[in-house]
Design a protein around this motif. Structure first.
Motif, short mmCIF file in Angstrom:
data_model
loop_
_atom_site.label_atom_id
_atom_site.label_comp_id
_atom_site.label_asym_id
_atom_site.label_seq_id
_atom_site.Cartn_x
_atom_site.Cartn_y
_atom_site.Cartn_z
N PHE A 319 0.82 -1.21 0.00
CA PHE A 319 0.00 0.00 0.00
C PHE A 319 0.86 1.27 0.00
O PHE A 319 0.55 2.24 -0.70
CB PHE A 319 -0.93 0.00 1.23
N PHE A 320 1.95 1.27 0.76
CA PHE A 320 2.76 2.47 0.90
C PHE A 320 3.93 2.54 -0.08
O PHE A 320 4.45 3.63 -0.34
CB PHE A 320 3.30 2.59 2.33
N LEU A 321 4.35 1.40 -0.62
CA LEU A 321 5.46 1.39 -1.57
C LEU A 321 5.00 0.80 -2.90
O LEU A 321 4.68 -0.39 -2.97
CB LEU A 321 6.63 0.57 -1.03
N PRO A 322 4.93 1.60 -3.95
CA PRO A 322 4.50 1.09 -5.27
C PRO A 322 5.41 -0.04 -5.72
O PRO A 322 6.63 0.02 -5.58
CB PRO A 322 4.64 2.31 -6.18
N GLN A 323 4.79 -1.09 -6.27
CA GLN A 323 5.54 -2.27 -6.68
C GLN A 323 5.63 -2.35 -8.20
O GLN A 323 4.75 -1.88 -8.93
CB GLN A 323 4.86 -3.53 -6.13
N SER A 324 6.70 -2.96 -8.66
CA SER A 324 6.90 -3.19 -10.09
C SER A 324 7.74 -4.45 -10.25
O SER A 324 8.34 -4.95 -9.29
CB SER A 324 7.61 -2.00 -10.75
N PHE A 325 7.78 -4.95 -11.49
CA PHE A 325 8.60 -6.13 -11.75
C PHE A 325 10.08 -5.83 -11.48
O PHE A 325 10.81 -6.68 -10.98
CB PHE A 325 8.42 -6.60 -13.19
N GLY A 326 10.50 -4.59 -11.82
CA GLY A 326 11.89 -4.22 -11.60
C GLY A 326 12.27 -4.23 -10.13
O GLY A 326 13.31 -4.77 -9.75
N ARG A 327 11.42 -3.63 -9.28
CA ARG A 327 11.68 -3.61 -7.84
C ARG A 327 11.68 -5.03 -7.27
O ARG A 327 12.52 -5.39 -6.46
CB ARG A 327 10.63 -2.75 -7.13
N ASN A 328 10.71 -5.83 -7.73
CA ASN A 328 10.61 -7.20 -7.23
C ASN A 328 11.82 -8.02 -7.63
O ASN A 328 12.33 -8.83 -6.83
CB ASN A 328 9.33 -7.85 -7.77
N THR A 329 12.32 -7.82 -8.85
CA THR A 329 13.51 -8.54 -9.31
C THR A 329 14.73 -8.14 -8.50
O THR A 329 15.58 -8.98 -8.18
CB THR A 329 13.74 -8.27 -10.80
N GLN A 330 14.83 -6.84 -8.16
CA GLN A 330 15.96 -6.39 -7.34
C GLN A 330 15.94 -7.04 -5.97
O GLN A 330 16.98 -7.46 -5.45
CB GLN A 330 15.90 -4.86 -7.20
N LEU A 331 14.75 -7.14 -5.37
CA LEU A 331 14.63 -7.81 -4.08
C LEU A 331 15.00 -9.28 -4.19
O LEU A 331 15.66 -9.84 -3.31
CB LEU A 331 13.20 -7.66 -3.55
N GLN A 332 14.58 -9.91 -5.29
CA GLN A 332 14.90 -11.31 -5.50
C GLN A 332 16.40 -11.52 -5.61
O GLN A 332 16.95 -12.45 -5.01
CB GLN A 332 14.21 -11.82 -6.76
N LYS A 333 17.07 -10.64 -6.36
CA LYS A 333 18.52 -10.76 -6.50
C LYS A 333 19.23 -10.48 -5.17
O LYS A 333 20.29 -11.04 -4.90
CB LYS A 333 19.02 -9.79 -7.58
N GLY A 334 18.61 -9.60 -4.35
CA GLY A 334 19.19 -9.31 -3.05
C GLY A 334 19.14 -10.49 -2.10
O GLY A 334 20.05 -10.66 -1.27
N VAL A 335 18.10 -11.31 -2.22
CA VAL A 335 17.95 -12.45 -1.31
C VAL A 335 18.69 -13.69 -1.82
O VAL A 335 18.85 -14.65 -1.08
CB VAL A 335 16.45 -12.75 -1.10
N GLU A 336 19.14 -13.67 -3.07
CA GLU A 336 19.81 -14.84 -3.64
C GLU A 336 21.03 -15.29 -2.82
O GLU A 336 21.16 -16.49 -2.54
CB GLU A 336 20.21 -14.56 -5.09
#
Length: 366
Positions: A319-336
């Motif tokens: 709700f407070f942070l707009p989501q996108s495929f780019g942001r989600n991919t960055q988070l995914q790479k961060g958790v790898e």
């Protein structure tokens, strides 16, 4: 004393829980990611990823055999003490919550992009949260039954990928290892991450009815995942040209556009709508592991209220942070890197310690 006798899962449920935790949203983009790094030799990287994941899975089972009636949290507490056990519970809860949230939000993004582009992501995730809560608030037996149901309910979807083969160009796959092993080994890192999900066995092992079948079960689960990945990837590589496949974000979905029925248009939309169930078999075990670790951390029995808080935190975040495929991919790479440590390095180090500890203990008893 056996703590988990009331909530047990069958051998089949054990396999499908692990297989479901592995499959998820990665299948939709995997052919493109492999093609970008290794061209049409990317399918070889899948076999390498399967090999590493299977070895790591078997090590996890060997670790859990040292404390068969408890989860990894119970094992760490038994060997290292209460406070180390609490730290382990916190780390695992944070890891599974973060990974589950990434997949949960990506699931909503796929629905929004392909099926309901005019619907707000918050609304979609709110609607997904309702059935998620209804399932995760129950015990592991219910989750196992759900994974088993979804597997048999969606297996037929794989056969649609044989239809594009009538227009396949098998020369795209030749010659094999055309650019050497370096690109394949680079792509292998992607496939190793794609097979992650088997670490859920840390928490499934004590619930398994026939623990002597745990090793063969986890190998079957990894092999099922490999079979799905290999089929879809080779079909995509043979249908698209090596350059064309990299132009599609989700080539797995685009492949279905050529499948036509007189009574049905846009099969890929129907496919994705049903594939939501498959993605849920990734999200729900991760959420269950999160709240299970949370109950271990706070010494509680009922995990249902923690499910509510977990889902609410996801909704507040979206709700407070707009989501996108780019942001989600960055988070995914961060958790790898964290995933690689927990899924591969941690089991190996723990297995080595327990092996060394048991040898010292046996010598002390002589």
């Amino acid at each position: 004393m056996i703590k988990y006798t009331n909530n047990q899962i069958t051998f089949m449920q054990y396999i499908f829980l692990i297989h479901g935790a592995q499959l998820g949203v990665g299948l939709l983009t995997l052919p493109r990611e492999l093609a970008e790094k290794a061209g049409t030799d990317g399918w070889i990287a899948l076999v390498i990823g399967w090999l590493f994941s299977t070895l790591a899975s078997l090590i996890i089972i060997q670790v859990m055999k040292n404390y068969p009636n408890g989860t990894i949290i119970d094992l760490v507490t038994h060997y290292f003490g209460k406070w180390i056990g609490k730290i382990a519970a916190f780390i695992f809860a944070l890891y599974f919550a973060f990974l589950g949230s990434i997949v949960f939000i990506r699931e909503g993004l796929f629905i929004q992009f392909w099926v309901l582009p005019q619907t707000d992501l918050f609304i979609l995730l709110f609607l997904l949260s309702i059935p998620s809560y209804m399932i995760v608030r129950n015990n592991i037996t219910i989750l196992g039954r759900y994974a088993e149901l979804v597997f048999f309910m969606t297996t037929w979807m794989l056969f649609f990928y044989f239809s594009p083969l009538k227009e396949a160009h098998w020369l795209h796959l030749l010659p094999i290892i055309k650019e050497g092993w370096k690109p394949i080994l680079t792509a292998a890192k992607t496939t190793i991450f794609s097979f992650l999900g088997f670490e859920i066995a840390f928490f499934l092992y004590p619930f398994l009815q026939k623990k002597q079948k745990a090793s063969i079960g986890i190998v079957i689960a990894n092999t099922l995942t490999l079979a799905v990945y290999i089929i879809v990837t080779i079909v995509a590589f043979s249908f698209y040209s090596p350059d064309e496949i990299t132009q599609y974000k989700e080539p797995t979905i685009n492949l279905l556009k050529i499948v036509e029925f007189r009574f049905l248009e846009r099969l890929e939309i129907v496919f994705l709508s049903i594939y939501i169930f498959v993605i849920s078999t990734t999200v729900l075990p991760l959420f269950f592991a999160t709240v299970f670790c949370t109950t271990q951390l706070f010494g509680k029995q009922d995990h249902s209220k923690y499910v509510v808080w977990l889902l609410l935190l996801n909704l507040v975040y979206v709700f407070f942070l707009p989501q996108s495929f780019g942001r989600n991919t960055q988070l995914q790479k961060g958790v790898e890197p964290i995933s690689l440590i927990i899924g591969y390095a941690f089991p190996l180090c723990l297995w080595g310690y327990l092996w060394f500890y048991s040898r010292i203990k046996r010598r002390a008893l002589k």
